[in-house]
Design a protein around this motif. Structure first.
Motif, short mmCIF file in Angstrom:
data_model
loop_
_atom_site.label_atom_id
_atom_site.label_comp_id
_atom_site.label_asym_id
_atom_site.label_seq_id
_atom_site.Cartn_x
_atom_site.Cartn_y
_atom_site.Cartn_z
N VAL A 6 0.85 -1.19 0.00
CA VAL A 6 0.00 0.00 0.00
C VAL A 6 0.88 1.24 0.00
O VAL A 6 1.63 1.49 0.95
CB VAL A 6 -0.93 0.03 1.23
CG1 VAL A 6 -1.83 1.27 1.17
CG2 VAL A 6 -1.77 -1.24 1.31
N ASP A 7 0.79 2.04 -1.07
CA ASP A 7 1.53 3.30 -1.16
C ASP A 7 0.91 4.12 -2.28
O ASP A 7 0.51 3.56 -3.32
CB ASP A 7 3.02 3.04 -1.45
CG ASP A 7 3.91 4.20 -1.04
OD1 ASP A 7 3.70 5.31 -1.58
OD2 ASP A 7 4.77 4.02 -0.18
N ASP A 8 0.84 5.43 -2.09
CA ASP A 8 0.24 6.27 -3.13
C ASP A 8 1.26 6.67 -4.20
O ASP A 8 0.90 7.33 -5.18
CB ASP A 8 -0.39 7.52 -2.53
CG ASP A 8 0.62 8.40 -1.80
OD1 ASP A 8 1.60 7.86 -1.26
OD2 ASP A 8 0.42 9.63 -1.76
N GLU A 9 2.53 6.26 -4.03
CA GLU A 9 3.55 6.58 -5.02
C GLU A 9 3.89 5.32 -5.84
O GLU A 9 4.39 4.34 -5.29
CB GLU A 9 4.81 7.08 -4.33
CG GLU A 9 4.60 8.36 -3.52
CD GLU A 9 5.86 8.81 -2.81
OE1 GLU A 9 6.88 8.10 -2.94
OE2 GLU A 9 5.81 9.84 -2.13
N PRO A 10 3.65 5.34 -7.15
CA PRO A 10 3.96 4.17 -7.98
C PRO A 10 5.41 3.72 -7.87
O PRO A 10 5.69 2.51 -7.85
CB PRO A 10 3.64 4.66 -9.40
CG PRO A 10 2.61 5.74 -9.20
CD PRO A 10 3.00 6.42 -7.92
N ALA A 11 6.35 4.67 -7.76
CA ALA A 11 7.77 4.29 -7.67
C ALA A 11 8.03 3.50 -6.39
O ALA A 11 8.85 2.57 -6.39
CB ALA A 11 8.64 5.54 -7.70
N ALA A 12 7.35 3.86 -5.31
CA ALA A 12 7.53 3.14 -4.04
C ALA A 12 6.99 1.71 -4.16
O ALA A 12 7.61 0.77 -3.64
CB ALA A 12 6.84 3.88 -2.91
N LEU A 13 5.85 1.56 -4.81
CA LEU A 13 5.30 0.22 -5.02
C LEU A 13 6.24 -0.63 -5.88
O LEU A 13 6.44 -1.82 -5.61
CB LEU A 13 3.93 0.32 -5.69
CG LEU A 13 2.78 0.88 -4.84
CD1 LEU A 13 1.53 1.03 -5.68
CD2 LEU A 13 2.52 -0.01 -3.63
N GLU A 14 6.82 -0.01 -6.90
CA GLU A 14 7.75 -0.75 -7.77
C GLU A 14 9.00 -1.19 -6.99
O GLU A 14 9.48 -2.32 -7.17
CB GLU A 14 8.15 0.12 -8.96
CG GLU A 14 7.00 0.37 -9.94
CD GLU A 14 7.40 1.33 -11.05
OE1 GLU A 14 8.60 1.71 -11.10
OE2 GLU A 14 6.53 1.71 -11.85
N ARG A 15 9.50 -0.31 -6.12
CA ARG A 15 10.70 -0.66 -5.35
C ARG A 15 10.40 -1.81 -4.39
O ARG A 15 11.19 -2.76 -4.29
CB ARG A 15 11.20 0.55 -4.57
CG ARG A 15 12.40 0.24 -3.69
CD ARG A 15 13.00 1.46 -3.03
NE ARG A 15 14.07 1.12 -2.12
CZ ARG A 15 15.31 0.84 -2.48
NH1 ARG A 15 15.64 0.85 -3.77
NH2 ARG A 15 16.23 0.52 -1.58
#
Length: 249
Positions: A6-15
Motif C-alpha cells: 500500500v503506497d500512493d507513489e507508484p515508484a515506491a510500489l515498484e521498489r
C-alpha cells in the motif's frame, strides 16, 4: 507469506515489488494506493502482512490500521519517509517501522518478525482450548504452554517482552514464547533493573541494548543486540534514558 503493498507513489510500489522478488516464501497478493483501497483490499484479500504507507489520500495508514478488527487484522509493517510517526505506529501494535528508501536487509528482518508474530498468535489460538497452565507463582520465570505441555522460561533468559492482544511474547536469544498475561501484571512481577518497561506494550533488558536511536521530537527507539528495534513510548523516555545511564555507570 501473502503480502499486500500500500503506497500512493507508484515508484515506491515498484521498489517494494523488486525487493520482495528476492525474498523467500513471499507472494504479493495485491496493491492499493490510498487508505480506502487499502481497507477494502485487506477485507477482500485477507493478506498475512501489509506493507503500509502512512501519509496517503482518503485515510492515513495509521487510521487504516487502527480501524482493523483485532481478531482479523494482518501483521502491519509501516513504510514511510518520516520518522515522527514511529511512536504512533507502535501504538497500533505494528510489527515493524521501515524508513524509505527501504533496504533489503531491513525489509527481510521485518518480514521475519511478522512471520514469527503470526505463528505465535496462531499458537495462542490453539492454546485456548488446552488445559490450564500451572499456577504462575515462580518469581524467577514463567510456565509457558506448548503443544506437548508446559515449559519453564527463566526471567534471566528473556531479552525483551511485547504485548500481543491478551498475551505477551517472551523473546529469548534462541526463540520466542507466547504467554497469557497482562503488561500491568508483568510490571508488578518484574524487577525494573532487569526488565525495564519502555512502552505500554514492551519491556526491554537494558543489558541487551546496543544503541539508542533518536527519532526526533524527543522520541527514541532501542536497538537490541539481535537487531530488533523497540520503540520507547513518549511518557517512558526520561525513565528509560535514566535507567540506561545507571546501567552504563
Amino acid at each position: 507469506m501473502r503480502v499486500l503493498l500500500v503506497d500512493d507513489e507508484p515508484a515506491a510500489l515498484e521498489r517494494l515489488s523488486a525487493l520482495l522478488a528476492d525474498a523467500s516464501d513471499v507472494s504479493i497478493v495485491g496493491t492499493a494506493r490510498n487508505g480506502r483501497e487499502a481497507a477494502q483490499a485487506i477485507a477482500d484479500l485477507k493478506p498475512d502482512l501489509v506493507l503500509l504507507d502512512i501519509q496517503m489520500p482518503e485515510a492515513s495508514g495509521l487510521a487504516v490500521a487502527a480501524a482493523l478488527p483485532l481478531d482479523e487484522r494482518p501483521e502491519i509493517v509501516f513504510v514511510t519517509a518520516f520518522e515522527l510517526y514511529a511512536a504512533d505506529a507502535f501504538e497500533v501494535e505494528a510489527a515493524d517501522y521501515l524508513l524509505k528508501p527501504v533496504r533489503f536487509d531491513r525489509l527481510r528482518q521485518a518480514i521475519e518478525r511478522a512471520r514469527r508474530r503470526q505463528a505465535l498468535r496462531a499458537a495462542a489460538a490453539r492454546a485456548e482450548s488446552a488445559l490450564a497452565a500451572p499456577a504462575d507463582e515462580d518469581p524467577d520465570g514463567f510456565w509457558v504452554q506448548v503443544r506437548t505441555g508446559f515449559v519453564r522460561v527463566p526471567l534471566a533468559d528473556i531479552d525483551w517482552i511485547e504485548a500481543a492482544k491478551d498475551y505477551v511474547l517472551l523473546h529469548t536469544a534462541t526463540r520466542s514464547h507466547i504467554h497469557r498475561a497482562t503488561m500491568n501484571a508483568l510490571e508488578r512481577k518484574l524487577n525494573p533493573a532487569e526488565l525495564t518497561r519502555v512502552h505500554r506494550s514492551a519491556f526491554v533488558r537494558p543489558s541487551r541494548v546496543k544503541e539508542v536511536q533518536r527519532l526526533g521530537k524527543g522520541l527514541i527507539s532501542l536497538m537490541l543486540q539481535d537487531g530488533v528495534s523497540v520503540a520507547v513510548g513518549p511518557s517512558y523516555v526520561n525513565a528509560v534514558t535514566g535507567r540506561l545511564a545507571l546501567y552504563q555507570d
